[in-house]
Design an enzyme around this catalytic site. Structure first.
Site, PDB file in Angstrom:
ATOM      1  N   SER A 111      -0.439   3.689   3.166  1.00 55.35           N
ATOM      2  CA  SER A 111      -0.459   3.408   4.617  1.00 55.35           C
ATOM      3  C   SER A 111      -1.663   2.577   5.054  1.00 55.35           C
ATOM      4  O   SER A 111      -1.496   1.712   5.935  1.00 55.35           O
ATOM      5  CB  SER A 111      -0.283   4.680   5.458  1.00 55.35           C
ATOM      6  OG  SER A 111      -1.324   5.600   5.263  1.00 55.35           O
ATOM      7  N   ASP A 117       4.609   6.242  -4.634  1.00 60.07           N
ATOM      8  CA  ASP A 117       3.216   6.669  -4.574  1.00 60.07           C
ATOM      9  C   ASP A 117       2.473   6.134  -5.810  1.00 60.07           C
ATOM     10  O   ASP A 117       2.805   6.500  -6.936  1.00 60.07           O
ATOM     11  CB  ASP A 117       3.212   8.203  -4.560  1.00 60.07           C
ATOM     12  CG  ASP A 117       1.825   8.770  -4.412  1.00 60.07           C
ATOM     13  OD1 ASP A 117       0.851   7.999  -4.547  1.00 60.07           O
ATOM     14  OD2 ASP A 117       1.719   9.977  -4.172  1.00 60.07           O
TER      15      ASP A 117
HETATM   16  P1  4NP Z   1      -1.026   7.695  -0.542  1.00 60.32           P
HETATM   17  O1  4NP Z   1      -1.347   8.160  -2.053  1.00 60.32           O
HETATM   18  O2  4NP Z   1      -0.085   8.743   0.020  1.00 60.32           O
HETATM   19  O3  4NP Z   1      -0.362   6.376  -0.718  1.00 60.32           O
HETATM   20  O4  4NP Z   1      -2.362   7.637   0.161  1.00 60.32           O
HETATM   21  C1  4NP Z   1      -1.802   9.441  -2.375  1.00 60.32           C
HETATM   22  C2  4NP Z   1      -3.147   9.721  -2.311  1.00 60.32           C
HETATM   23  C3  4NP Z   1      -3.599  10.967  -2.675  1.00 60.32           C
HETATM   24  C4  4NP Z   1      -2.698  11.937  -3.108  1.00 60.32           C
HETATM   25  C5  4NP Z   1      -1.351  11.646  -3.153  1.00 60.32           C
HETATM   26  C6  4NP Z   1      -0.906  10.389  -2.786  1.00 60.32           C
HETATM   27  N1  4NP Z   1      -3.184  13.222  -3.512  1.00 60.32           N
HETATM   28  O5  4NP Z   1      -2.363  14.037  -3.972  1.00 60.32           O
HETATM   29  O6  4NP Z   1      -4.379  13.489  -3.402  1.00 60.32           O
END
Ligand code: 4NP
Length: 167
Positions: free
Chosen positions: A21, A130
């Site tokens: 995001s 992700d």
């Molecule tokens: P985002 O990626 O949703 O694109 O910011 C992630 C960042 C951290 C985590 C998961 C997705 N996490 O599990 O910490």
């Protein structure tokens, strides 16, 4: 949405608010600047998870953005249903999981649109995957998806504004 000026507050939403995001926020603003229309938009991003609140974007997101001449503003914050669902005209989740979370939090259905649903060339599922647990290449792939979708979103919003002002 009766007034064109009301239609341009955008909130990009992912899980951690440190990878996808913030990239979408930075890319959209960059494209809007290039088109000379940045002042028409209020753009922000937020996460549905709290792990990274207060942090700057992931260094891999910063690196891919920098490689494309894009600056990523801001620090991670969590979605605030009471304020965000009122303030923003469009809530743009990066994937279906974030879309489900927004709806479960009470987001108005007509404000929620998957970002990639604006990309006419995107094939289902319309998720921006992700990249957090993958390698650096994932960020370039995600960057390209986000750029195509943001370009299409910008054109759609500009066309809508034009149609509304011509009424
Ligand atoms: P985002 O990626 O949703 O694109 O910011 C992630 C960042 C951290 C985590 C998961 C997705 N996490 O599990 O910490």
């Amino acid at each position: 949405m009766s007034d064109a000026a009301e239609t341009n507050a955008l909130l990009f939403v992912c899980l951690g608010n440190i990878c996808r995001s913030p990239l979408a926020e930075g890319v959209f603003l960059h494209l809007a600047h290039e088109r000379g229309v940045a002042e028409r938009f209020q753009v922000d991003s937020a996460g549905t998870g709290r792990w990274h609140v207060g942090e700057r974007p992931d260094r891999r997101a910063l690196a891919v953005a920098r490689a494309h001449g894009v600056t990523l503003p801001g620090r991670a914050r969590v979605v605030d249903p009471a304020a965000d669902f009122e303030r923003f005209d469009l809530l743009l989740p990066m994937d279906r999981e974030n879309e489900r979370t927004l709806l479960a939090l009470g987001a108005p259905r007509d404000k929620v649109r998957l970002l990639r649903s604006f990309d006419p060339k995107a094939k289902a599922p319309l998720d921006v995957p992700d990249p957090y647990f993958g390698d650096g290449d994932g960020f370039e792939r995600v960057y390209r998806m986000i750029e195509r979708a943001c370009a299409a979103l910008l054109e759609a919003l500009l066309a809508q504004t034009k149609a509304e002002s011509g009424r």
